[in-house]
Motif scaffolding. Structure first.
Motif, PDB file in Angstrom:
ATOM      1  N   TRP A   1     -14.842  42.242  48.852  1.00  0.00           N
ATOM      2  CA  TRP A   1     -13.669  41.628  49.499  1.00  0.00           C
ATOM      3  C   TRP A   1     -13.923  41.479  51.006  1.00  0.00           C
ATOM      4  CZ3 TRP A   1     -10.274  43.398  53.327  1.00  0.00           C
ATOM      5  CH2 TRP A   1      -9.043  42.755  53.432  1.00  0.00           C
ATOM      6  N   GLY A   2     -13.652  40.301  51.508  1.00  0.00           N
ATOM      7  CA  GLY A   2     -13.769  40.090  52.954  1.00  0.00           C
ATOM      8  C   GLY A   2     -15.128  39.616  53.412  1.00  0.00           C
TER       9      GLY A   2
ATOM     10  N   ARG B   1     -12.130  33.174  53.213  1.00  0.00           N
ATOM     11  CA  ARG B   1     -11.239  32.483  52.272  1.00  0.00           C
ATOM     12  C   ARG B   1     -10.530  31.324  52.944  1.00  0.00           C
ATOM     13  NH1 ARG B   1      -8.226  37.963  50.854  1.00  0.00           N
ATOM     14  NH2 ARG B   1      -6.976  37.116  52.552  1.00  0.00           N
ATOM     15  N   GLU B   2     -10.862  31.054  54.183  1.00  0.00           N
ATOM     16  CA  GLU B   2     -10.153  29.985  54.896  1.00  0.00           C
ATOM     17  C   GLU B   2     -10.275  28.672  54.130  1.00  0.00           C
ATOM     18  OE1 GLU B   2      -9.650  30.045  59.383  1.00  0.00           O
ATOM     19  OE2 GLU B   2     -11.198  28.550  59.029  1.00  0.00           O
TER      20      GLU B   2
ATOM     21  N   LYS C   1      -6.546  28.263  48.612  1.00  0.00           N
ATOM     22  CA  LYS C   1      -5.113  28.527  48.447  1.00  0.00           C
ATOM     23  C   LYS C   1      -4.906  30.034  48.393  1.00  0.00           C
ATOM     24  CE  LYS C   1      -1.099  26.534  47.914  1.00  0.00           C
ATOM     25  NZ  LYS C   1      -0.561  26.814  49.238  1.00  0.00           N
ATOM     26  N   GLN C   2      -3.939  30.491  49.150  1.00  0.00           N
ATOM     27  CA  GLN C   2      -3.698  31.934  49.245  1.00  0.00           C
ATOM     28  C   GLN C   2      -2.732  32.406  48.161  1.00  0.00           C
ATOM     29  OE1 GLN C   2      -2.548  33.517  53.205  1.00  0.00           O
ATOM     30  NE2 GLN C   2      -0.857  34.507  52.135  1.00  0.00           N
TER      31      GLN C   2
ATOM     32  N   ASN D   1      -3.348  38.461  49.999  1.00  0.00           N
ATOM     33  CA  ASN D   1      -4.235  38.901  51.091  1.00  0.00           C
ATOM     34  C   ASN D   1      -5.197  39.991  50.657  1.00  0.00           C
ATOM     35  OD1 ASN D   1      -3.309  37.383  53.185  1.00  0.00           O
ATOM     36  ND2 ASN D   1      -1.971  38.967  54.054  1.00  0.00           N
ATOM     37  N   MET D   2      -4.663  40.952  49.923  1.00  0.00           N
ATOM     38  CA  MET D   2      -5.417  42.160  49.637  1.00  0.00           C
ATOM     39  C   MET D   2      -6.370  41.990  48.464  1.00  0.00           C
ATOM     40  SD  MET D   2      -5.851  45.009  51.006  1.00  0.00           S
ATOM     41  CE  MET D   2      -4.779  46.228  51.767  1.00  0.00           C
TER      42      MET D   2
ATOM     43  N   GLU E   1       2.741  40.293  47.220  1.00  0.00           N
ATOM     44  CA  GLU E   1       2.211  39.416  48.270  1.00  0.00           C
ATOM     45  C   GLU E   1       2.457  37.946  47.925  1.00  0.00           C
ATOM     46  OE1 GLU E   1      -1.834  40.519  49.150  1.00  0.00           O
ATOM     47  OE2 GLU E   1      -1.207  42.366  50.142  1.00  0.00           O
TER      48      GLU E   1
ATOM     49  N   ALA F   1       5.386  35.942  49.891  1.00  0.00           N
ATOM     50  CA  ALA F   1       5.109  35.187  51.121  1.00  0.00           C
ATOM     51  C   ALA F   1       4.257  33.953  50.825  1.00  0.00           C
ATOM     52  CB  ALA F   1       4.409  36.090  52.135  1.00  0.00           C
ATOM     53  N   SER F   2       3.334  34.088  49.884  1.00  0.00           N
ATOM     54  CA  SER F   2       2.380  32.992  49.658  1.00  0.00           C
ATOM     55  C   SER F   2       3.038  31.730  49.130  1.00  0.00           C
ATOM     56  CB  SER F   2       1.281  33.443  48.688  1.00  0.00           C
ATOM     57  OG  SER F   2       0.533  34.491  49.267  1.00  0.00           O
TER      58      SER F   2
ATOM     59  N   TRP G   1       2.193  43.561  57.973  1.00  0.00           N
ATOM     60  CA  TRP G   1       1.030  42.798  57.498  1.00  0.00           C
ATOM     61  C   TRP G   1       1.297  42.280  56.084  1.00  0.00           C
ATOM     62  CZ3 TRP G   1      -2.379  43.448  53.339  1.00  0.00           C
ATOM     63  CH2 TRP G   1      -3.605  42.783  53.414  1.00  0.00           C
ATOM     64  N   GLY G   2       1.044  41.004  55.885  1.00  0.00           N
ATOM     65  CA  GLY G   2       1.161  40.436  54.538  1.00  0.00           C
ATOM     66  C   GLY G   2       2.538  39.894  54.207  1.00  0.00           C
ATOM     67  N   SER G   3       3.525  40.125  55.075  1.00  0.00           N
ATOM     68  CA  SER G   3       4.873  39.684  54.704  1.00  0.00           C
ATOM     69  C   SER G   3       5.163  38.250  55.130  1.00  0.00           C
ATOM     70  CB  SER G   3       5.930  40.648  55.260  1.00  0.00           C
ATOM     71  OG  SER G   3       5.805  40.773  56.647  1.00  0.00           O
ATOM     72  N   VAL G   4       4.268  37.660  55.903  1.00  0.00           N
ATOM     73  CA  VAL G   4       4.354  36.236  56.253  1.00  0.00           C
ATOM     74  C   VAL G   4       2.996  35.608  55.932  1.00  0.00           C
ATOM     75  CG1 VAL G   4       4.550  34.589  58.166  1.00  0.00           C
ATOM     76  CG2 VAL G   4       6.100  36.552  58.036  1.00  0.00           C
ATOM     77  N   SER G   5       3.018  34.494  55.236  1.00  0.00           N
ATOM     78  CA  SER G   5       1.756  33.868  54.840  1.00  0.00           C
ATOM     79  C   SER G   5       0.957  33.396  56.050  1.00  0.00           C
ATOM     80  CB  SER G   5       2.027  32.671  53.927  1.00  0.00           C
ATOM     81  OG  SER G   5       0.816  31.962  53.688  1.00  0.00           O
ATOM     82  N   ARG G   6      -0.346  33.646  56.026  1.00  0.00           N
ATOM     83  CA  ARG G   6      -1.225  33.193  57.107  1.00  0.00           C
ATOM     84  C   ARG G   6      -1.918  31.886  56.751  1.00  0.00           C
ATOM     85  NH1 ARG G   6      -4.325  38.803  57.091  1.00  0.00           N
ATOM     86  NH2 ARG G   6      -5.555  37.540  55.684  1.00  0.00           N
ATOM     87  N   GLU G   7      -1.574  31.319  55.613  1.00  0.00           N
ATOM     88  CA  GLU G   7      -2.259  30.095  55.195  1.00  0.00           C
ATOM     89  C   GLU G   7      -2.118  29.028  56.267  1.00  0.00           C
ATOM     90  OE1 GLU G   7      -2.744  29.013  50.838  1.00  0.00           O
ATOM     91  OE2 GLU G   7      -1.152  27.708  51.566  1.00  0.00           O
TER      92      GLU G   7
ATOM     93  N   GLN H   1      -8.495  31.901  60.654  1.00  0.00           N
ATOM     94  CA  GLN H   1      -8.771  33.265  60.198  1.00  0.00           C
ATOM     95  C   GLN H   1      -9.745  33.977  61.122  1.00  0.00           C
ATOM     96  OE1 GLN H   1      -9.910  33.791  55.983  1.00  0.00           O
ATOM     97  NE2 GLN H   1     -11.626  35.001  56.742  1.00  0.00           N
TER      98      GLN H   1
ATOM     99  N   ASN I   1      -9.236  39.393  57.837  1.00  0.00           N
ATOM    100  CA  ASN I   1      -8.355  39.565  56.667  1.00  0.00           C
ATOM    101  C   ASN I   1      -7.417  40.744  56.807  1.00  0.00           C
ATOM    102  OD1 ASN I   1      -9.250  37.554  55.025  1.00  0.00           O
ATOM    103  ND2 ASN I   1     -10.597  38.829  53.790  1.00  0.00           N
TER     104      ASN I   1
ATOM    105  N   GLU J   1     -15.354  41.747  60.080  1.00  0.00           N
ATOM    106  CA  GLU J   1     -14.812  40.651  59.275  1.00  0.00           C
ATOM    107  C   GLU J   1     -15.017  39.305  59.967  1.00  0.00           C
ATOM    108  OE1 GLU J   1     -10.780  41.568  58.137  1.00  0.00           O
ATOM    109  OE2 GLU J   1     -11.435  43.090  56.715  1.00  0.00           O
TER     110      GLU J   1
END
Lengths: 436, 436
Positions: free
Chosen positions: A186-187, A191-192, A195-196, A199-200, A295, A298-299, B186-192, B196, B199, B295
């Motif tokens: 992972w990482g 992943r840019e 489609k998200q 995250n984890m 997660e 949010a996605s 962390w993770g509660s708002v999408s970063r899409e 990047q 992660n 990362e």
């Protein structure tokens, strides 16, 4: 022999030695696709003209990188600037991103020829399923969500393809299609532009037809130490047999494949030890689901707001937290995963690598059920590299593989071990060698 | 009073009550920008015509959501489909993504008017700095990497703006510009659709001019329980004073602001307790750096291959792992962070919220050095919500704030506590109320 039947690394060698052109290889793949894909339906978009033109250009110039001249399929939840990217969603038909996803960029800049986009479960998550069939038996699923990538590589339509894994979307289709797959640490791959979902968990991987194929792509992505670790002596290897806390979900075909893999290793002089994971690992599949769904809130929020009724209910359910996942559950899941990551690596004292099932058994019938990720979800959440190896076929004639697993960032060592373990485990998958 | 001086929540109330149009608000902000931005340089792109047209449309229709008619600035490492997105990088000049980032989509679909793109440190990481100056003193930095968003909100050019934090890029500029900022869990708002970097660290946040402003945006993003937690009685609150393991880096202005905040709380009847974090937390800033840089290898590989010499050396250094970060260091950093996350939350027995510095002191002079993230990096890696509150001004007349911190997913409770704590802590920042 038609070049489409070569492995990627065999083709790379021939191209380097001037015995094969990229154009001939691409044309051969396209012929195979034209013959087979009306039934298999692996591709959502194919740009034959562009692929041939790119191959011709590559044939005229010095090698760009490890993937020079090799065809690559891209799961259609990964952005491509020169082809539509639909995420297999009705609401994204005709969408065309302005930029390649990072992984596509790295592949192209390493010389790969992007053949097209492969079908996927909608947003690699839920909703609409891929139309793809299992090339070994069209009545069965190729697995999901990396459905088209798995089937296209399995059907010898393309040598290499990107998949992704959030639960078991990469390694399970490898098993169902009788191919090799690497889900790296992972990482370690950006992943840019993909489609998200989570995250984890979200991890980009690739399929190939041999361990060398997987290593070739790993070198393009500069995974730590790839190419720097010598293949170990088979007789010195200790393999931990891990049936996992979820063994009760194994099917007869999966059990048989696992036993066959163990027996072949034993016969080859490999030392086998039994690995029973400690009790906390029992909760890892539920933790993976909690994190993925939690997660997912949010996605999918922006799509839920934007597309309303046009968006599949599955994604509204995630955005609205239909499962009622609480912060307490999320925190417990994150913390359990962290504990198990450390605990798993602490076990790596008495053995070199873990052998564990890649799927419960053969690919299920139909196309809606893409199979159970019960033998993958824990490893995804552990962030460890997983490498799928074909092993045998089940009673329905469909492939069943296994996977080997190493500690985080040990991708290079995993590939080195796979190079000596795979020839022992994978005896039955039809293999078309360069000399066939 | 000019509408640009209202807080977002004041403006929202007026718009809802028919006392203000979105168009008048947007026009007021644009006037302020035109008067001030030639010096402040917060904006890389501004679409006045489109913003006014959007505001007019919004004025004609029922409220779309919590942000109806409110102007929003977007840090230019976050994608916008209708404006250029440069990441403040020479290699991305004129780039225009095909789709809004998820956070921009949610804002627009909640009624926000996207005014334009704000300057940032290149890729919100390193390389080129923003041209933005601190609006309180043009010889100083507004902080970074959310330079333009912090300065634009601080200078009353816009009510709300997105920032992001990987180290201290969101909360530090809040302090330097005398504004409120929320870095949610962390993770509660999408970063899409946001560039990047890491992660495990990247987090999208927002700036406003009051706690209510932050809560308004939090409700648009449906953060857990936002709006569902009543403001506590001030006299019942126990605040843990955490100077952090990095207190030796505090500057006189930072120390004074922290003492003032503590004294004001005490005077208001809040119970203060001292919190000394256990020894493992000492390693958290180094762990954050290890993870960010480690990362960053994957994050900048495609750009390094694509742009070659045209790309700033800082990003080649990351892609090439110039720091020589080993897998062992990465694993140790990840595992330490997981331990500290759990340990931090276990401390939440004897107090309700943590008060800790937001920055070492006032904004440094010049524009290259955007300040030290030493008081932010640990909290980012802990994944906890952080809320920046203005407090006082230093000897140079520049703002110095503090931050309050809660356990993961306690964003709603943090906002509820901030609603009663901020009026006590923030006495000196010029405040333009609706009745001024």
């Amino acid at each position: 022999m038609e070049p489409c039947f070569l492995t990627a690394s065999e083709a790379a060698t021939r191209i380097r030695d001037g015995k094969l052109t990229s154009e001939a290889l691409i044309r051969s793949c396209i012929e195979r696709i034209e013959a087979r894909d009306p039934q298999v339906k692996a591709w959502l978009h194919l740009d034959k003209g562009k692929a041939i033109a790119t191959a011709r250009e590559l044939d005229k110039r010095p090698a760009m990188g490890a993937l020079h001249g090799l065809p690559f399929g891209v799961k259609d939840m990964i952005d491509t600037a020169d082809m539509p990217t639909t995420y297999n969603s009705p609401v994204f038909q005709g969408y065309r991103p302005a930029r390649d996803a990072a992984c596509v960029g790295v592949a192209r800049l390493s010389g790969a020829v992007i053949l097209g986009k492969t079908d996927t479960v909608e947003f690699a998550s839920a909703g609409r399923r891929a139309a793809t069939r299992n090339p070994k038996n069209l009545a069965h699923t190729p697995g999901g969500s990396s459905s088209g990538s798995g089937a296209a590589v399995g059907d010898r339509q393309v040598q290499l393809a990107f998949g992704t894994q959030t639960g078991g979307s990469h390694i399970r289709p490898a098993s169902f299609n009788g191919i090799y797959g690497l889900k790296p640490t992972w990482g370690s791959v950006s992943r840019e532009g993909a489609k998200q979902y989570s995250n984890m968990l979200d991890t980009i991987g690739w399929y190939g037809r041999s361990v060398d194929d997987l290593a070739l792509v790993a070198s393009a992505f500069r995974l730590h130490d790839v190419g720097g670790i010598a293949a170990p002596e088979l007789s010195t290897l200790k393999v931990a047999i891990c049936r996992s806390p979820f063994w009760s979900k194994i099917e007869p075909a999966g059990e048989k494949a696992f036993d066959i893999a163990c027996e072949r290793l034993k016969q080859a002089g490999v030392t086998l030890v039994e690995l029973t994971l400690p009790a906390p690992f029992d909760g890892m599949v539920e933790a993976q689901n909690t994190i993925m769904m939690g997660e997912g809130r949010a996605s999918f929020l922006d799509a839920a707001l934007e597309f309303g009724d046009r968006l599949h209910q599955d994604f509204h359910d995630r955005a609205n937290n239909k499962l009622g996942i609480t912060p307490e559950k999320m925190i417990a899941a994150y913390d359990l995963a962290a504990d198990c990551r450390r605990a798993f690596e602490a076990l790596y004292v008495d053995f070199d690598v873990v052998l564990t099932p890649a799927a419960p058994g053969e690919a299920p019938e139909g196309s809606y059920n893409t199979g159970n990720h019960i033998f993958n979800a824990m490893w995804t959440l552990l962030h460890v590299p997983c490498l799928g190896i074909p092993c045998t076929t089940g009673p329905k004639g469909l492939p069943v593989g296994v996977q080997i697993v190493a500690p985080r960032f040990d991708d290079a060592r995993l590939l080195a071990m796979a190079a000596v373990l795979a020839p022992v485990i994978d005896l039955e998958t039809p293999h078309y060698s360069a000399d066939a």
